[in-house]
Design a protein around this motif. Structure first.
Motif, mmCIF file in Angstrom:
data_model
loop_
_atom_site.group_PDB
_atom_site.id
_atom_site.type_symbol
_atom_site.label_atom_id
_atom_site.label_comp_id
_atom_site.label_asym_id
_atom_site.label_seq_id
_atom_site.Cartn_x
_atom_site.Cartn_y
_atom_site.Cartn_z
ATOM 1 N N GLY A 1 4.183 -44.680 22.706
ATOM 2 C CA GLY A 1 3.032 -45.488 22.305
ATOM 3 C C GLY A 1 2.097 -44.746 21.370
ATOM 4 O O GLY A 1 1.591 -45.319 20.397
ATOM 5 N N ALA A 2 1.869 -43.465 21.641
ATOM 6 C CA ALA A 2 0.998 -42.672 20.769
ATOM 7 C C ALA A 2 1.630 -42.480 19.393
ATOM 8 O O ALA A 2 0.949 -42.590 18.361
ATOM 9 C CB ALA A 2 0.716 -41.317 21.415
ATOM 10 N N ILE A 3 2.935 -42.223 19.372
ATOM 11 C CA ILE A 3 3.622 -42.037 18.093
ATOM 12 C C ILE A 3 3.626 -43.331 17.291
ATOM 13 O O ILE A 3 3.358 -43.324 16.086
ATOM 14 C CB ILE A 3 5.048 -41.492 18.318
ATOM 15 C CG1 ILE A 3 4.969 -40.024 18.730
ATOM 16 C CG2 ILE A 3 5.913 -41.655 17.072
ATOM 17 C CD1 ILE A 3 6.286 -39.413 19.112
ATOM 18 N N THR A 4 3.910 -44.449 17.954
ATOM 19 C CA THR A 4 3.915 -45.716 17.215
ATOM 20 C C THR A 4 2.505 -46.151 16.833
ATOM 21 O O THR A 4 2.337 -46.925 15.895
ATOM 22 C CB THR A 4 4.596 -46.843 18.014
ATOM 23 O OG1 THR A 4 3.937 -47.005 19.261
ATOM 24 C CG2 THR A 4 6.062 -46.569 18.211
ATOM 25 N N GLY A 5 1.523 -45.660 17.526
ATOM 26 C CA GLY A 5 0.145 -46.005 17.188
ATOM 27 C C GLY A 5 -0.432 -45.185 16.051
ATOM 28 O O GLY A 5 -1.243 -45.681 15.265
ATOM 29 N N PHE A 6 -0.008 -43.921 15.928
ATOM 30 C CA PHE A 6 -0.594 -43.034 14.932
ATOM 31 C C PHE A 6 0.342 -42.689 13.775
ATOM 32 O O PHE A 6 -0.083 -42.649 12.627
ATOM 33 C CB PHE A 6 -1.069 -41.732 15.597
ATOM 34 C CG PHE A 6 -2.185 -41.945 16.577
ATOM 35 C CD1 PHE A 6 -3.443 -42.317 16.152
ATOM 36 C CD2 PHE A 6 -1.966 -41.790 17.931
ATOM 37 C CE1 PHE A 6 -4.473 -42.519 17.047
ATOM 38 C CE2 PHE A 6 -2.985 -41.990 18.847
ATOM 39 C CZ PHE A 6 -4.244 -42.358 18.402
#
Length: 126
Positions: free
Chosen positions: A48-53
């Motif tokens: 989620g963090a990778i796809t968000g940033f």
């Protein structure tokens, strides 16, 4: 806070669906069910963090190819995000591994579909 927990559960269930469906996506090293659940939650948070940033930057850089391929390049960028998640999770010792590019692309498709289904089922909070 509740929205974050629902988001985290949705990502963990989506990653769990990809692990369950594909032999090339594995979650090794987790002996008990509790270890598997904790690993899935952490991997879901990393994804989620990778796809968000990271994904918005990659999509912006790949925008000409996305337009040229009528959006099919988005599958490739999603697969790359899953491969990056595999590398980051491996550095944290989570033993989440994706075996190859095409497995990552199909796994990212499954994660996207599972995420939509889980978000449709779980209640929406404001």
């Amino acid at each position: 806070m509740t929205k974050f927990v629902i988001w985290l559960i949705a990502n963990a269930l989506a990653v769990g669906a990809a692990v369950w469906l594909f032999d090339g996506i594995s979650l090794a090293g987790a002996d008990t069910d509790t270890d598997k659940i904790v690993s899935l939650v952490i991997v879901g948070a990393i994804f989620g963090a990778i796809t968000g940033f990271v994904r918005p930057v990659v999509n912006l850089l790949a925008l000409p190819l996305i337009v040229l391929t009528l959006g099919l390049m988005l599958f490739v960028t999603n697969g790359l995000m899953l491969l990056l998640t595999s590398k980051v999770a491996d550095t944290f010792g989570l033993h989440f591994h994706v075996d190859g590019f095409w497995t990552a692309v199909f796994g990212a498709i499954v994660i996207s579909i599972a995420g939509v289904i889980v978000n449709a089922i779980l209640p929406e909070t404001s």
